[in-house]
Design a protein around this motif. Structure first.
Motif, PDB file in Angstrom:
ATOM      1  N   PRO A  94     -13.840   3.154   3.184  1.00  0.00           N
ATOM      2  CA  PRO A  94     -14.033   3.228   4.634  1.00  0.00           C
ATOM      3  C   PRO A  94     -13.953   1.873   5.314  1.00  0.00           C
ATOM      4  N   VAL A  95     -14.365   0.813   4.622  1.00  0.00           N
ATOM      5  CA  VAL A  95     -14.238  -0.534   5.175  1.00  0.00           C
ATOM      6  C   VAL A  95     -12.768  -0.917   5.263  1.00  0.00           C
ATOM      7  N   ALA A  96     -12.004  -0.574   4.234  1.00  0.00           N
ATOM      8  CA  ALA A  96     -10.573  -0.884   4.225  1.00  0.00           C
ATOM      9  C   ALA A  96      -9.859  -0.210   5.394  1.00  0.00           C
ATOM     10  N   ARG A  97     -10.250   1.008   5.716  1.00  0.00           N
ATOM     11  CA  ARG A  97      -9.595   1.722   6.821  1.00  0.00           C
ATOM     12  C   ARG A  97      -9.840   1.015   8.155  1.00  0.00           C
ATOM     13  N   VAL A  98     -11.042   0.499   8.343  1.00  0.00           N
ATOM     14  CA  VAL A  98     -11.331  -0.259   9.565  1.00  0.00           C
ATOM     15  C   VAL A  98     -10.463  -1.524   9.609  1.00  0.00           C
ATOM     16  N   LEU A  99     -10.355  -2.208   8.482  1.00  0.00           N
ATOM     17  CA  LEU A  99      -9.574  -3.439   8.427  1.00  0.00           C
ATOM     18  C   LEU A  99      -8.078  -3.165   8.567  1.00  0.00           C
ATOM     19  N   LEU A 100      -7.610  -2.054   8.022  1.00  0.00           N
ATOM     20  CA  LEU A 100      -6.196  -1.695   8.175  1.00  0.00           C
ATOM     21  C   LEU A 100      -5.856  -1.447   9.642  1.00  0.00           C
TER      22      LEU A 100
ATOM     23  N   ASP B 121      -4.575  -8.030  14.782  1.00  0.00           N
ATOM     24  CA  ASP B 121      -5.771  -8.870  14.926  1.00  0.00           C
ATOM     25  C   ASP B 121      -5.997  -9.767  13.712  1.00  0.00           C
ATOM     26  N   ILE B 122      -5.562  -9.337  12.544  1.00  0.00           N
ATOM     27  CA  ILE B 122      -5.799 -10.062  11.296  1.00  0.00           C
ATOM     28  C   ILE B 122      -4.585  -9.935  10.383  1.00  0.00           C
ATOM     29  N   HIS B 123      -4.517 -10.851   9.420  1.00  0.00           N
ATOM     30  CA  HIS B 123      -3.703 -10.653   8.226  1.00  0.00           C
ATOM     31  C   HIS B 123      -4.659 -10.131   7.158  1.00  0.00           C
ATOM     32  N   LEU B 124      -4.381  -8.972   6.613  1.00  0.00           N
ATOM     33  CA  LEU B 124      -5.286  -8.339   5.654  1.00  0.00           C
ATOM     34  C   LEU B 124      -4.729  -8.462   4.244  1.00  0.00           C
ATOM     35  N   VAL B 125      -5.612  -8.854   3.321  1.00  0.00           N
ATOM     36  CA  VAL B 125      -5.260  -8.917   1.900  1.00  0.00           C
ATOM     37  C   VAL B 125      -6.171  -7.947   1.156  1.00  0.00           C
ATOM     38  N   LEU B 126      -5.574  -6.932   0.536  1.00  0.00           N
ATOM     39  CA  LEU B 126      -6.316  -5.965  -0.268  1.00  0.00           C
ATOM     40  C   LEU B 126      -6.006  -6.211  -1.741  1.00  0.00           C
TER      41      LEU B 126
ATOM     42  N   LEU C  42      -4.823   4.999  -0.854  1.00  0.00           N
ATOM     43  CA  LEU C  42      -5.065   4.027   0.207  1.00  0.00           C
ATOM     44  C   LEU C  42      -4.126   2.829   0.075  1.00  0.00           C
ATOM     45  N   LEU C  43      -3.921   2.344  -1.140  1.00  0.00           N
ATOM     46  CA  LEU C  43      -3.056   1.184  -1.322  1.00  0.00           C
ATOM     47  C   LEU C  43      -1.607   1.512  -0.971  1.00  0.00           C
ATOM     48  N   ALA C  44      -1.192   2.739  -1.243  1.00  0.00           N
ATOM     49  CA  ALA C  44       0.159   3.146  -0.867  1.00  0.00           C
ATOM     50  C   ALA C  44       0.327   3.100   0.648  1.00  0.00           C
ATOM     51  N   ALA C  45      -0.690   3.580   1.372  1.00  0.00           N
ATOM     52  CA  ALA C  45      -0.637   3.523   2.832  1.00  0.00           C
ATOM     53  C   ALA C  45      -0.694   2.080   3.320  1.00  0.00           C
ATOM     54  N   ALA C  46      -1.474   1.251   2.647  1.00  0.00           N
ATOM     55  CA  ALA C  46      -1.617  -0.143   3.053  1.00  0.00           C
ATOM     56  C   ALA C  46      -0.294  -0.898   2.934  1.00  0.00           C
ATOM     57  N   ARG C  47       0.499  -0.544   1.933  1.00  0.00           N
ATOM     58  CA  ARG C  47       1.774  -1.244   1.736  1.00  0.00           C
ATOM     59  C   ARG C  47       2.753  -1.020   2.891  1.00  0.00           C
ATOM     60  N   THR C  48       2.524   0.014   3.670  1.00  0.00           N
ATOM     61  CA  THR C  48       3.391   0.288   4.814  1.00  0.00           C
ATOM     62  C   THR C  48       2.740  -0.119   6.142  1.00  0.00           C
ATOM     63  N   THR C  49       1.578  -0.774   6.066  1.00  0.00           N
ATOM     64  CA  THR C  49       0.868  -1.204   7.270  1.00  0.00           C
ATOM     65  C   THR C  49       1.236  -2.642   7.594  1.00  0.00           C
ATOM     66  N   ALA C  50       1.513  -2.912   8.873  1.00  0.00           N
ATOM     67  CA  ALA C  50       1.873  -4.266   9.293  1.00  0.00           C
ATOM     68  C   ALA C  50       0.765  -5.257   8.973  1.00  0.00           C
TER      69      ALA C  50
ATOM     70  N   THR D 156      -0.252  -6.643   6.315  1.00  0.00           N
ATOM     71  CA  THR D 156      -1.104  -6.296   5.166  1.00  0.00           C
ATOM     72  C   THR D 156      -0.387  -6.631   3.867  1.00  0.00           C
ATOM     73  N   THR D 157      -1.119  -7.262   2.951  1.00  0.00           N
ATOM     74  CA  THR D 157      -0.615  -7.576   1.625  1.00  0.00           C
ATOM     75  C   THR D 157      -1.498  -6.897   0.595  1.00  0.00           C
ATOM     76  N   VAL D 158      -0.893  -6.291  -0.405  1.00  0.00           N
ATOM     77  CA  VAL D 158      -1.619  -5.604  -1.469  1.00  0.00           C
ATOM     78  C   VAL D 158      -1.347  -6.309  -2.787  1.00  0.00           C
ATOM     79  N   HIS D 159      -2.405  -6.644  -3.506  1.00  0.00           N
ATOM     80  CA  HIS D 159      -2.286  -7.242  -4.837  1.00  0.00           C
ATOM     81  C   HIS D 159      -3.029  -6.364  -5.837  1.00  0.00           C
ATOM     82  N   VAL D 160      -2.367  -5.967  -6.906  1.00  0.00           N
ATOM     83  CA  VAL D 160      -3.002  -5.272  -8.022  1.00  0.00           C
ATOM     84  C   VAL D 160      -2.840  -6.164  -9.241  1.00  0.00           C
TER      85      VAL D 160
END
Length: 349
Positions: free
Chosen positions: A173-179, A186-191, A212-220, A222-226
């Motif tokens: 739920p925190v990630a969704r607010v940040l996304l 407003d931010i550059h987000l790193v997940l 959630l990470l799949a959706a994050a990869r298509t969000t402006a 936003t960077t995803v690291h696994v």
């Protein structure tokens, strides 16, 4: 790292701490193993090697009855017992009953108690009627590794690390607010998430995180690291690159992650649970609502106030001076615990 930084940084003092012995059959690559010293047999076999026994962590899997036998063995041998109460609520256990039962053995039996914040000391006194000496958490970053952190730019870089979805975390739920904030620009987000969370069949696999990470990869913005668990140096570099690290803890007491951020100059947004906000002034906060969701307006307000703010960083010299005070405080607690144990032994004679 915590125990290593309880000594005076200028050199050996009067306290000699025994090294943590490895188990007879360690698991290759394991980051943690059961404490060899947390054992009646080891205590009896090494009774001539130490005067005082100081417990911090590592008793999660030790039943209360075994803890009682360990404490009784120490006192039978005339050894003082000091316990630092890091966790009033164990972050790895959903049900607090196990930690409560362990604390009900350790806290009353200790010859002296230490904790990290005044709030935790108050909770200890309210529950057990014991006085704990408050000694703050020492630095985590090695003193030689200090480097200045930049001031926060107009568009801050905000990080949320899901780790291996530790029990006390509620990051989705925190990630969704940040996304949403990232999508607005407003931010550059790193997940970040550990590999075991996204790997089917792995212990911590969570399909919700994968989605959630799949959706994050298509969000402006936003960077995803696994990745696998970071080394100490990799973790430092990850946090150095952030302007804000968000802690999505549902419950807990104190945070070493927060302390490392303080050393690096990365600001922290933490929930108003436990005593995170007493560790250092300037920790940003948000609340969980009754349904377990974060209050989005508080997260948004914290992020909006970041731009242009100075780095939130402890100075290396200040941390070194604090560590000298921490070393002296521990020596004082140890001397008082030894004197208290000697007095009890004399009364019993």
């Amino acid at each position: 790292m915590y125990v290593e930084h309880l000594s005076d940084p200028d050199g050996p003092g009067t306290v000699h701490r025994l090294p943590d012995p490895a188990p007879a059959h360690p698991v290759p690559g394991a980051p943690w193993w059961p404490l060899v010293m947390l054992d009646e047999t080891w205590i009896r076999e090494h009774a001539e090697d130490f005067d005082l026994y100081h417990l911090h962590f590592g008793f999660d899997q030790t039943p209360p009855a075994a803890l009682r036998r360990i404490v009784d063995t120490l006192h039978e041998l005339g050894k003082a017992f000091v316990y630092t109460v890091h966790d009033l609520r164990n972050p790895h256990q959903e049900d607090p009953a196990a930690q409560d039962a362990a604390l009900d053995v350790l806290v009353p039996a200790a010859d002296a108690l230490i904790t990290l914040t005044p709030g935790a000391a108050r909770a200890i006194h309210q529950r057990w009627g014991r006085t704990a000496t408050v000694v703050p958490h020492p630095h985590v970053l090695p003193l030689h590794a200090w480097a200045p952190h930049r001031s926060v730019p107009r568009t801050p870089t905000v990080g949320l690390h899901l780790k291996s979805m530790r029990t006390n975390m509620s990051p989705l739920p925190v990630a969704r607010v940040l996304l949403a904030a990232a999508a607005r620009g407003d931010i550059h987000l790193v997940l970040d998430a550990h590999t075991d969370v996204v790997t089917p069949g792995a212990r911590h696999h969570d399909p919700r995180v994968v989605e959630l990470l799949a959706a994050a990869r298509t969000t402006a913005n936003t960077t995803v690291h696994v990745h696998d668990i970071y080394s100490d140096e990799q973790l430092r570099e990850y946090l150095r690159a952030l302007d804000l690290s968000v802690l999505a803890y549902r419950f807990g007491t104190h945070s070493g992650w927060l302390e490392l951020c303080r050393d690096l100059g990365t600001r922290v947004l933490a929930p108003t649970v436990g005593f995170y906000h007493e560790q250092h002034p300037g920790v940003l906060g948000f609340e969980w609502d009754a349904s377990g969701r974060p209050r989005a307006e508080q997260i948004d307000a914290a992020v909006a106030g970041l731009a242009g703010s100075p780095a939130w960083q402890a100075g290396a010299e200040d941390r070194a001076a604090q560590r000298r005070r921490i070393a002296a405080a521990h020596e004082d607690v140890y001397r008082r615990a030894l004197a208290a144990r000697a007095a009890r032994e004399g009364d019993a004679a």
